[in-house]
Design a protein around this motif. Structure first.
Motif, PDB file in Angstrom:
ATOM      1  N   TYR A   1       0.845  -1.196   0.000  1.00  0.00           N
ATOM      2  CA  TYR A   1       0.000   0.000   0.000  1.00  0.00           C
ATOM      3  C   TYR A   1       0.880   1.245   0.000  1.00  0.00           C
ATOM      4  N   HIS A   2       0.523   2.210  -0.861  1.00  0.00           N
ATOM      5  CA  HIS A   2       1.133   3.537  -0.884  1.00  0.00           C
ATOM      6  C   HIS A   2       0.050   4.504  -0.421  1.00  0.00           C
ATOM      7  N   LEU A   3       0.068   4.842   0.853  1.00  0.00           N
ATOM      8  CA  LEU A   3      -1.046   5.545   1.476  1.00  0.00           C
ATOM      9  C   LEU A   3      -0.877   7.054   1.375  1.00  0.00           C
ATOM     10  N   SER A   4      -1.989   7.704   1.006  1.00  0.00           N
ATOM     11  CA  SER A   4      -2.017   9.154   0.890  1.00  0.00           C
ATOM     12  C   SER A   4      -3.457   9.606   1.038  1.00  0.00           C
ATOM     13  N   PHE A   5      -3.649  10.834   1.465  1.00  0.00           N
ATOM     14  CA  PHE A   5      -4.987  11.410   1.438  1.00  0.00           C
ATOM     15  C   PHE A   5      -5.248  11.990   0.054  1.00  0.00           C
ATOM     16  N   ALA A   6      -6.520  11.980  -0.363  1.00  0.00           N
ATOM     17  CA  ALA A   6      -6.866  12.396  -1.720  1.00  0.00           C
ATOM     18  C   ALA A   6      -6.478  13.837  -2.003  1.00  0.00           C
ATOM     19  N   ASP A   7      -6.502  14.687  -0.986  1.00  0.00           N
ATOM     20  CA  ASP A   7      -6.137  16.093  -1.195  1.00  0.00           C
ATOM     21  C   ASP A   7      -4.646  16.347  -0.967  1.00  0.00           C
ATOM     22  N   ARG A   8      -3.897  15.238  -0.767  1.00  0.00           N
ATOM     23  CA  ARG A   8      -2.446  15.284  -0.571  1.00  0.00           C
ATOM     24  C   ARG A   8      -2.046  16.097   0.662  1.00  0.00           C
TER      25      ARG A   8
ATOM     26  N   ASP B   1       3.593  13.124   3.190  1.00  0.00           N
ATOM     27  CA  ASP B   1       2.288  13.148   2.545  1.00  0.00           C
ATOM     28  C   ASP B   1       1.974  11.817   1.873  1.00  0.00           C
ATOM     29  N   ARG B   2       2.896  10.831   2.073  1.00  0.00           N
ATOM     30  CA  ARG B   2       2.695   9.509   1.483  1.00  0.00           C
ATOM     31  C   ARG B   2       3.620   8.530   2.196  1.00  0.00           C
ATOM     32  N   ILE B   3       3.129   7.324   2.457  1.00  0.00           N
ATOM     33  CA  ILE B   3       3.940   6.285   3.075  1.00  0.00           C
ATOM     34  C   ILE B   3       3.655   4.963   2.380  1.00  0.00           C
ATOM     35  N   SER B   4       4.569   4.005   2.535  1.00  0.00           N
ATOM     36  CA  SER B   4       4.415   2.701   1.910  1.00  0.00           C
ATOM     37  C   SER B   4       4.525   1.606   2.958  1.00  0.00           C
ATOM     38  N   LEU B   5       3.692   0.567   2.797  1.00  0.00           N
ATOM     39  CA  LEU B   5       3.656  -0.556   3.740  1.00  0.00           C
ATOM     40  C   LEU B   5       3.572  -1.865   2.987  1.00  0.00           C
ATOM     41  N   THR B   6       4.458  -2.810   3.319  1.00  0.00           N
ATOM     42  CA  THR B   6       4.373  -4.155   2.770  1.00  0.00           C
ATOM     43  C   THR B   6       3.687  -5.075   3.773  1.00  0.00           C
ATOM     44  N   PRO B   7       3.319  -6.295   3.368  1.00  0.00           N
ATOM     45  CA  PRO B   7       2.563  -7.180   4.255  1.00  0.00           C
ATOM     46  C   PRO B   7       3.251  -7.409   5.601  1.00  0.00           C
ATOM     47  N   GLY B   8       2.473  -7.290   6.662  1.00  0.00           N
ATOM     48  CA  GLY B   8       2.977  -7.503   8.012  1.00  0.00           C
ATOM     49  C   GLY B   8       3.498  -6.259   8.685  1.00  0.00           C
ATOM     50  N   GLU B   9       3.788  -5.194   7.922  1.00  0.00           N
ATOM     51  CA  GLU B   9       4.286  -3.954   8.518  1.00  0.00           C
ATOM     52  C   GLU B   9       3.152  -3.179   9.175  1.00  0.00           C
ATOM     53  N   ARG B  10       3.531  -2.406  10.209  1.00  0.00           N
ATOM     54  CA  ARG B  10       2.598  -1.488  10.850  1.00  0.00           C
ATOM     55  C   ARG B  10       3.200  -0.090  10.887  1.00  0.00           C
ATOM     56  N   VAL B  11       2.332   0.906  10.935  1.00  0.00           N
ATOM     57  CA  VAL B  11       2.776   2.284  11.081  1.00  0.00           C
ATOM     58  C   VAL B  11       1.707   3.031  11.868  1.00  0.00           C
ATOM     59  N   GLU B  12       2.138   3.950  12.710  1.00  0.00           N
ATOM     60  CA  GLU B  12       1.210   4.822  13.425  1.00  0.00           C
ATOM     61  C   GLU B  12       1.349   6.230  12.863  1.00  0.00           C
TER      62      GLU B  12
ATOM     63  N   LEU C   1      -8.944   8.468   2.292  1.00  0.00           N
ATOM     64  CA  LEU C   1      -7.643   7.826   2.411  1.00  0.00           C
ATOM     65  C   LEU C   1      -7.550   6.811   1.286  1.00  0.00           C
ATOM     66  N   ARG C   2      -6.464   6.813   0.555  1.00  0.00           N
ATOM     67  CA  ARG C   2      -6.366   5.941  -0.611  1.00  0.00           C
ATOM     68  C   ARG C   2      -4.981   5.324  -0.709  1.00  0.00           C
ATOM     69  N   THR C   3      -4.885   4.286  -1.539  1.00  0.00           N
ATOM     70  CA  THR C   3      -3.588   3.743  -1.912  1.00  0.00           C
ATOM     71  C   THR C   3      -3.360   4.085  -3.370  1.00  0.00           C
ATOM     72  N   LEU C   4      -2.199   4.605  -3.675  1.00  0.00           N
ATOM     73  CA  LEU C   4      -1.905   5.124  -4.997  1.00  0.00           C
ATOM     74  C   LEU C   4      -1.198   4.092  -5.848  1.00  0.00           C
ATOM     75  N   SER C   5      -1.338   4.258  -7.142  1.00  0.00           N
ATOM     76  CA  SER C   5      -0.607   3.434  -8.085  1.00  0.00           C
ATOM     77  C   SER C   5       0.884   3.600  -7.823  1.00  0.00           C
ATOM     78  N   GLY C   6       1.626   2.501  -7.934  1.00  0.00           N
ATOM     79  CA  GLY C   6       3.003   2.589  -7.507  1.00  0.00           C
ATOM     80  C   GLY C   6       4.026   2.070  -8.468  1.00  0.00           C
ATOM     81  N   SER C   7       3.801   2.107  -9.766  1.00  0.00           N
ATOM     82  CA  SER C   7       4.791   1.576 -10.701  1.00  0.00           C
ATOM     83  C   SER C   7       5.013   2.545 -11.837  1.00  0.00           C
ATOM     84  N   ASP C   8       6.265   2.715 -12.211  1.00  0.00           N
ATOM     85  CA  ASP C   8       6.568   3.517 -13.389  1.00  0.00           C
ATOM     86  C   ASP C   8       6.313   2.732 -14.660  1.00  0.00           C
TER      87      ASP C   8
END
Length: 490
Positions: free
Chosen positions: A256-263, A283-294, A307-314
């Motif tokens: 997940y690449h987490l960000s708010f829609a209004d950035r 304004d954006r963070i990334s989480l792989t399986p099993g990771e936690r963040v506060e 709250l959304r997850t953004l596309s993450g590939s070039d």
């Protein structure tokens, strides 16, 4: 500030896994319900209940968990078979404090054996809940230990060898929050301004049940329906100016690449193993399986934001998904300012001449060329050691979880991690064809006959054999420690 200068590919590749998995034989969309546009966000976010302990005269806090089958309407009007703890899907939140003596009673009401691993907890190996601590159908397992680690957001989930992906995907997961007596100044009212967010992705069969084979394809399941706390299309009404979110990536494989829609900006205040020394603006963070963040985010009265997850590939556009609609009440209770300092979190530093261990991730089913063997001890570690572990990834995206430890990312291909991911952790992303160096601090529980695990936390890979075992022993006895054990209950 997205990734503090780290190569973008390090944090973008895994989000493209869905397309890769489809090409490699992952679940066919024709066999599952496709989302009809964006969710309406009309369902109130479910907040997992706190599991109330039973207090005995001996001062031990006793928690009862039952793994069971049930039926859940995850999608509107579609009641389907699921698994859960103390209910039909997911589990309650366990909350305990540093210094507590706890005792779990985990009963298996499923029709097959399972285990329960306390992911992120520092505890003796025989209480860890890995594949050696099997709970047969109808049996009850009663691990017990004293909580002795800083405040953190952890979780619990099954860990049966070869079946972890399936058991977790069906719904067996829950949060485990640890408190300590150090005031932080952070929001702390559970369900009010301290909100758990368990992120999962699912595919659904026409009857509304979770669909697909978690062990099929290169990465297993990558779903097209996003759930938060088991809720599809959820909204959350907030009533305070600031809200703390404890975010868990509970998915089998998705990043997940987490960000708010209004950035809008927000602050990261904690990683897997506890609070950061100070808040980090992002304004954006990334989480792989099993990771936690506060994180802590601020809101204005009457506003709404996604709250959304953004596309993450070039290279391959995975697509963006909205996860949660946040609705601020017309009037918000005042929140104290975010503290400038959070915790006395010192860096994990390996001493001069520290042991360096090297691990090579081969394909999706081996570490250092060996598939998992429950009778083999791969590494022997002296109690209390701090070591350097180098994780070399020779292929596509992986991540890496080590049981029992606290670790810190030193660098990824020589580059420092982003500031928000520089705290104490237990699970890290290992980008394709890269080497991640970790400073790993081990605990002091010794047991030469009962191992802990290290493994990729993409569950398809873990179940396929990308896992190893280590024991912690009294310093000076490493050379005398047997490298084979009898598999427990296997």
């Amino acid at each position: 500030m997205h990734v503090d200068g780290m190569k973008r590919r390090h944090f973008l590749t895994l989000a493209a896994l869905s397309s890769v998995a489809a090409a490699c034989g992952a679940d066919s969309p024709a066999d599952a319900v496709r989302p009809a546009g964006k969710p309406a966000f009309r369902t109130r976010l479910r907040i997992p209940p706190l599991l109330e302990p039973k207090a005995g005269k001996d001062g031990v806090r006793r928690f009862d968990l039952t793994m069971q089958r049930g039926r859940t309407a995850i999608l509107p009007g579609a009641l389907a078979g699921t698994w859960g703890f103390n209910g039909s899907f997911l589990g309650p939140t366990i909350r305990a404090s540093r210094g507590d003596r706890v005792r779990m009673a985990v009963t298996n009401r499923l029709q097959e054996a399972s285990t329960v691993h306390w992911h992120g907890l520092r505890l003796p190996a025989e209480m860890d809940g890995g594949p050696h601590q099997t709970i047969e159908p109808g049996a009850t397992w009663t691990p017990h230990w004293t909580i002795d680690q800083p405040a953190a957001t952890s979780w619990y989930h099954p860990h049966p060898h070869g079946r972890t992906a399936t058991h977790t995907y069906r719904g067996l997961a829950g949060m485990f929050i640890i408190d300590d007596d150090r005031p932080t100044g952070l929001p702390e009212r559970y369900g009010v301004d301290d909100i758990p967010l368990i992120l999962q992705d699912k595919r659904f069969a026409p009857d509304g049940s979770p669909a697909g084979d978690p062990l099929k394809g290169t990465f297993g399941i990558l779903g097209d329906h996003m759930l938060v706390n088991g809720t599809y299309g959820p909204f959350l009404e907030v009533t305070t100016e600031r809200v703390r979110f404890r975010v868990l990536n509970g998915s089998n494989a998705r990043m997940y690449h987490l960000s708010f829609a209004d950035r809008r900006g927000f602050h990261v205040v904690g990683n897997d193993q506890g609070l950061l020394a100070a808040p980090v603006p992002v304004d954006r963070i990334s989480l792989t399986p099993g990771e936690r963040v506060e994180i802590v985010a601020a809101f204005a009265a009457g506003e709404q934001v996604l709250l959304r997850t953004l596309s993450g590939s070039d290279d391959i556009d995975e697509g963006d998904f909205d996860l949660l609609k946040i609705v601020a009440a017309p009037r918000l209770a005042a929140s104290p300012p975010l503290p400038a300092r959070l915790a006395d979190t010192a860096p994990i530093t390996a001493p001069p001449g520290a042991r360096v261990r090297r691990f090579r991730l081969n394909g999706h089913d081996a570490i250092n060329g060996k598939e998992m063997d429950l009778s083999r001890i791969d590494e022997v570690v002296p109690a209390g050691a701090t070591e350097i572990w180098e994780i070399e990834n020779t292929v596509y995206a992986h991540n890496f979880h080590i049981h029992e430890v606290a670790l810190q990312v030193l660098d990824v291909d020589g580059e420092k991690p982003p500031a928000y991911a520089s705290g104490h952790k237990d699970t890290v992303y290992v980008p394709p064809k890269s080497t991640v160096r970790l400073a790993v601090r081990f605990g002091r529980f010794t047991d030469p006959a009962t191992p802990y695990m290290y493994h990729c936390h993409i569950l398809r890979h873990e179940d396929s054999g990308m896992m190893g075992q280590f024991v912690i022993v009294r310093p000076g006895t490493e050379d005398r420690t047997p490298r084979t054990i009898a598999a427990h209950h296997m």
